[in-house]
Design a protein around this motif. Sequence first.
Motif, short mmCIF file in Angstrom:
data_model
loop_
_atom_site.label_atom_id
_atom_site.label_comp_id
_atom_site.label_asym_id
_atom_site.label_seq_id
_atom_site.Cartn_x
_atom_site.Cartn_y
_atom_site.Cartn_z
N VAL A 23 0.84 -1.19 0.00
CA VAL A 23 0.00 0.00 0.00
C VAL A 23 0.88 1.25 0.00
CG1 VAL A 23 -1.74 1.29 1.29
CG2 VAL A 23 -1.91 -1.20 1.13
N LEU A 24 1.96 1.21 0.77
CA LEU A 24 2.88 2.34 0.82
C LEU A 24 3.51 2.60 -0.55
CD1 LEU A 24 4.37 4.45 2.59
CD2 LEU A 24 6.14 2.72 2.92
N VAL A 29 3.79 5.85 -5.49
CA VAL A 29 3.69 5.93 -6.95
C VAL A 29 2.60 6.92 -7.35
CG1 VAL A 29 3.05 4.62 -9.02
CG2 VAL A 29 4.67 3.67 -7.41
N LEU A 30 1.48 6.90 -6.64
CA LEU A 30 0.39 7.84 -6.92
C LEU A 30 0.83 9.28 -6.69
CD1 LEU A 30 -2.67 8.15 -7.61
CD2 LEU A 30 -3.05 8.15 -5.16
N ALA A 35 2.72 14.60 -8.83
CA ALA A 35 3.78 15.61 -8.92
C ALA A 35 4.29 15.74 -10.35
CB ALA A 35 4.92 15.26 -7.97
N ALA A 36 4.45 14.61 -11.04
CA ALA A 36 4.93 14.65 -12.43
C ALA A 36 3.93 15.36 -13.34
CB ALA A 36 5.19 13.22 -12.92
N VAL A 37 2.65 15.08 -13.17
CA VAL A 37 1.63 15.75 -13.99
C VAL A 37 1.62 17.25 -13.69
CG1 VAL A 37 -0.86 15.98 -14.33
CG2 VAL A 37 0.19 13.74 -14.37
#
Length: 127
Positions: A23-24, A29-30, A35-37
């Motif tokens: 889950v971590l 990753v989410l 942040a990348a978007v």
Amino acid sequence: MLGCNSGWENLCLDSIDGAWYGVLVEVLVLLYSFAAVAIIADSHLVPALETLCVRWGVREDVAGASFMAFGSAAPEIVINTISTLKAMVARERGSSQNSSDDTAMGIGAIIGSGMIAFTAIPGACSV
């Protein structure tokens, strides 16, 4: 060691999905994806939107609401259009009994998503 039996379509995250560290990893990753978007949108989308405003003489708030509504709805409209066309082709070939229902639902989805995207999103942005 954890094995990857699910293949690359799930990026091997199925093997760690039930554990706390899984889950971590998925939350990290989410957050990284958000942040990348944000970085890419800030460096590419905003200057492009400002250029369109200057060239077309449109106020930034109006252009932002209109173009963002179009950008957020375009993938959904394209997918619904393609699935509706596939259902219509299947109905013409006589290969599916439920294709008329699929066609009606697809047309409703296209009109509905367009109405929401081009009325509700700019309206919410103006508030």
